[in-house]
Design an enzyme around this catalytic site. Sequence first.
Site, short mmCIF file in Angstrom:
data_model
loop_
_atom_site.label_atom_id
_atom_site.label_comp_id
_atom_site.label_asym_id
_atom_site.label_seq_id
_atom_site.Cartn_x
_atom_site.Cartn_y
_atom_site.Cartn_z
N GLY A 1 -32.03 57.05 2.38
CA GLY A 1 -31.83 56.83 3.81
C GLY A 1 -32.04 58.12 4.59
N CYS A 2 -32.26 57.98 5.88
CA CYS A 2 -32.57 59.14 6.72
C CYS A 2 -31.35 60.06 6.86
CB CYS A 2 -33.08 58.69 8.07
SG CYS A 2 -32.07 57.46 8.91
N TYR A 3 -30.23 59.49 7.28
CA TYR A 3 -29.04 60.34 7.41
C TYR A 3 -28.64 60.94 6.06
CZ TYR A 3 -28.07 58.33 12.12
OH TYR A 3 -28.10 57.93 13.43
N SER B 1 -30.67 64.06 5.23
CA SER B 1 -30.29 65.27 5.98
C SER B 1 -28.94 65.80 5.50
CB SER B 1 -30.26 64.97 7.48
OG SER B 1 -29.11 64.23 7.84
#
Lengths: 342, 342, 342, 342
Positions: free
Chosen positions: D154-156, D159
């Site tokens: 996932g994107c979050y 990061s």
Amino acid sequence: MAGSQPVRIGIVGATSYTAREAFRLLLNHPQAQVVAACSRRDPQPRVDEVFPEFTGRVNLQCEPIDADALRGRIDVAFLCLPNGLAMTLAPRLLELGIRVIDFSADYRLKEPADYAAWYDKTHTDLDNLAQAVYGLPEFYRERIRTARLIANPGCYPTSAALAILPFLKAGLIEPTDIIVDSASGISGAGAEPRPEHHFPERHETFEAYNVGKHRHMVEIERTLDPYVRGSKTSVIFTPHLVPMERGILSTVYLKPTQPISVEHAMQVLLETYENEPFVRVRERLPRTSEVARTNCCDLAVRVVKSRIVVLSAIDNMVKGASGQAIQNMNVMFGIDEKAGLR
Amino acid sequence: MAGSQPVRIGIVGATSYTAREAFRLLLNHPQAQVVAACSRRDPQPRVDEVFPEFTGRVNLQCEPIDADALRGRIDVAFLCLPNGLAMTLAPRLLELGIRVIDFSADYRLKEPADYAAWYDKTHTDLDNLAQAVYGLPEFYRERIRTARLIANPGCYPTSAALAILPFLKAGLIEPTDIIVDSASGISGAGAEPRPEHHFPERHETFEAYNVGKHRHMVEIERTLDPYVRGSKTSVIFTPHLVPMERGILSTVYLKPTQPISVEHAMQVLLETYENEPFVRVRERLPRTSEVARTNCCDLAVRVVKSRIVVLSAIDNMVKGASGQAIQNMNVMFGIDEKAGLR
Amino acid sequence: MAGSQPVRIGIVGATSYTAREAFRLLLNHPQAQVVAACSRRDPQPRVDEVFPEFTGRVNLQCEPIDADALRGRIDVAFLCLPNGLAMTLAPRLLELGIRVIDFSADYRLKEPADYAAWYDKTHTDLDNLAQAVYGLPEFYRERIRTARLIANPGCYPTSAALAILPFLKAGLIEPTDIIVDSASGISGAGAEPRPEHHFPERHETFEAYNVGKHRHMVEIERTLDPYVRGSKTSVIFTPHLVPMERGILSTVYLKPTQPISVEHAMQVLLETYENEPFVRVRERLPRTSEVARTNCCDLAVRVVKSRIVVLSAIDNMVKGASGQAIQNMNVMFGIDEKAGLR
Amino acid sequence: MAGSQPVRIGIVGATSYTAREAFRLLLNHPQAQVVAACSRRDPQPRVDEVFPEFTGRVNLQCEPIDADALRGRIDVAFLCLPNGLAMTLAPRLLELGIRVIDFSADYRLKEPADYAAWYDKTHTDLDNLAQAVYGLPEFYRERIRTARLIANPGCYPTSAALAILPFLKAGLIEPTDIIVDSASGISGAGAEPRPEHHFPERHETFEAYNVGKHRHMVEIERTLDPYVRGSKTSVIFTPHLVPMERGILSTVYLKPTQPISVEHAMQVLLETYENEPFVRVRERLPRTSEVARTNCCDLAVRVVKSRIVVLSAIDNMVKGASGQAIQNMNVMFGIDEKAGLR
């Protein structure tokens, strides 16, 4: 160029937005490479200090602007300098056998009187001015192939000329009743902060500027003039500012010499750009986001009452500046015209 | 104030964004009027030259900043000046019987040592500093009523204090384990253009700045400290920049001293702000657009694992600056607290 | 109206953007009050559920749209409904003695044939259509005073008509060679989400739409026609979309019947609007941000080669919709025309 | 792969934003090519009808989603499908010898109970779930080389994990006192229009959403868990929405187990990512615009009072989705890891 060395590029004026865009695009060019970056800053920065997005991707220390220091190191110089500076540098670069693609207006207007009138400067390099080729490949490709000095077109003129020239060449429109209503993203104003482009001032507003006084008005006319017999064109040009980073849309109003159908108008565009790699003629109205970060110019046409209305969208930083420069370079060096611009 | 004269306001530092917002809000104030505008510019502009939206709406010529020239002409001065200047002007204004609402940080930190440490200046007006009232009406209303000098709170501290104080006062949270993660629109950076706020740089980006070093970190702590017995608070504060004009959202992480339900946390907020005209405690999470151009602070609370998470939204230019100043003025002058702020 | 009761307003279509803007503006109106909100939703929401910014500020539960239920409760209805619905509701409201300000196009085009051609509907209320007054106070103030039904003008036509009518009335321009090139913020598209207005699609793009086909083209022409003797006007209208919330800028190209100086053109505007509270004629080019959230129309004029170029900026939601409706209401009810619109 | 055929890619769910980004990035990939595009639309569109920017650049007609129809035509499938669909398609693709990179959450959580609890679905492909490799090359590169099924992160979580794992692995932080405060551009919400992402609603606002309830919270924890001995991690995760198209910035608050200097913290990051092509550890605080359209993750670290604060920026569509998928593909197929991602 199969098997040959990559074209060696020097970017002069390396801290400008057009330089930044050239660096970005050239990261993906298979047959060209930026090997020198020159700036007027003191001390000289690294490119990735000025544009931190290039950290780990562009490894260049800026150096002073000195033609002789570039001798033998580069094949072509991209001059990303303010108007008036390019014409002081280009002559020596050309003497050294370095080809020049000038992003400024210095070599765009063939008549020194036009330059003096609109740029408030006396042109100091008339010899090269006479030799310079206007770098609009769709109309000057053959001359670009052998050119040593390219006047890379302005952003608004690129969007306008690609919309108007097909009709003007075909003799279908009145040359003296042309209105170009354009809107541009803010990168067109350059990297220098100005009060009117301070974020809270620029965000959420729309305005016209330099109405009837923008220097690109004369550039558009001079680009159109050669295609009219025995007279000059007259263009009314109104630029606007859009709260976005990049993109230009020009809405062009042309007066047909006789009634024309939208099908005919469409056909004129389709035929003109049939084999062009970067001009897309479409039924659908263009949007600047659909050309963003590409070298494409999207065109559509309508006939409204007594006018042909042509819509023309480009990315002002790509087809309107650095992308077109790379396209010109590709043509000059016999590389695939789309290299680095896919 | 029924039947009485309107409050006469002088705005000092009339070319700043907070001044602009005060002019805008006061256009609709039924019992107050801006009668003087002072700036440091030379030559002095009209207010509607600096902020053309006021053409035909604000009819004021700026004048130099001179306390004595304001004697008898104004009842209250809004000092919209950089830190360090207010404390050179306020003493004389107060002597002249003019009440002062200071938008800068000069009178916010009661300890001169804090001011010296964080603002890198020696405080030169300790007498008035001691008398100044921190202008957060929800917690200091009674003292504001009789104050002659108001330290108008910072934007981030307003959003943070309104979120934290209810829990801190109730003894429900650890005073030394508070994290305030905030994001602000760009008007908070002021009217002066800066390279990092040039539209093409600021549009379409998000970043933290001054991490652990922002001066509002100490202001938040000093605003909280009086509500903790025998110790000081410790706050970690991280501000961020949002590509929008206005608004602050603070996401505040609090450590409960013992497990707490979200219903209980909500109850604490509801009771604290039951009669407050400008604090809206809601189930729904706040958005900055819902408080834009209003003096409201919207609050919501969640309990996530071992933390209370409070969300707090204000307009940084209104509740975070000029609106709160007007609220303070209304309280000081016995006007309906909502006047001009509906 | 001194001493009299406030005007009681019913907002019909209370979940639309124009309703939202009317609620916002009327919060500050000293002599008018919204007392009813009607919507087509089921179940009926509170206004502050639909527009949470009104929490604690607008205390109204929506009710079904039923003219008879409004009898005796309101003095005037703001119809914020889709085209075609207003003409089914207005007749009964008028019978009940309720004045009507219609935000839709239903009563704007005097010729039923125009309505049928452009709105693809047969007009069903010809009697009231004949009586309706076009609510552009700068040109129809006297008729508005006694009107019972106002056709509140479209946003683009307001910006265009205020730019063109001074020259047309004075007989200074060709009535059949008018180009209106306009750009609007996205609130003009209404509150209904659409794929093309999804944030990631709309942000950072600019485009023309409905070129030569927008319904406001005929509204502009019909608004101009009465000022031309013996002929009709012909307008080419091109709307564009700007990635901002609100604002319209129209760039209008007019063909003078004989050469005109910019000073003369300016004088025409200045004289026409000398006593108008909301039209600001200025040397400076207008920006939409300078009229945002105000009822002002900012005008500037240039002469470029053979054309008069007029720039006209309004807030599409205020002077282009709800503000103009309030201005019309103020005129109709004998209130200070600027009330609620300062 | 020198001299070998390009990798043939099928993009399944071709009308999604992550598909769009994959198409865009792969235009420049020298050793891979999209040869099939599958969608659930009826009728099936061309890719350039859905995303007109690809006119003349992507020449693909969409086809129905049918694993068997792809047999022998593609080497790898990019599954850009909603959660729950991938696990119905992946098994057959794998049987057919097609490698799978799944963009959904279906294969990210190893515990079926987690999937059931957070995605409200029973996992139906437990065998492949057990084999799937979490596609974070910086930590699982060796396993990715031989993987047949990649759970693209996932994107979050991407990061967050890149910010936290170096400290967690080194045993320097408390595993149960981690706060991840993130902000994302709106493309993360997908291509489907929603009322809250209608341009006029989303522009000029900032808000938190799904506080304490976002599904990426558990994904972050499960990504961290393997690096803690004998216990599980506990993460408080608060996502926010930024009015921009793309980019994520995570501000991560970590509690050191013992006092740590900022130099030490920096050293931990530098050593972890010393040889990573896409992670840039810098002194300067990251901005999302500096990673936009690149596969880079920019990291910086500060120590504030009792916390390590790590700032982590990615482009949610590139390193947070399609770029990371291409990076994974490059690793799986033995191609230069940076191919197509320069």
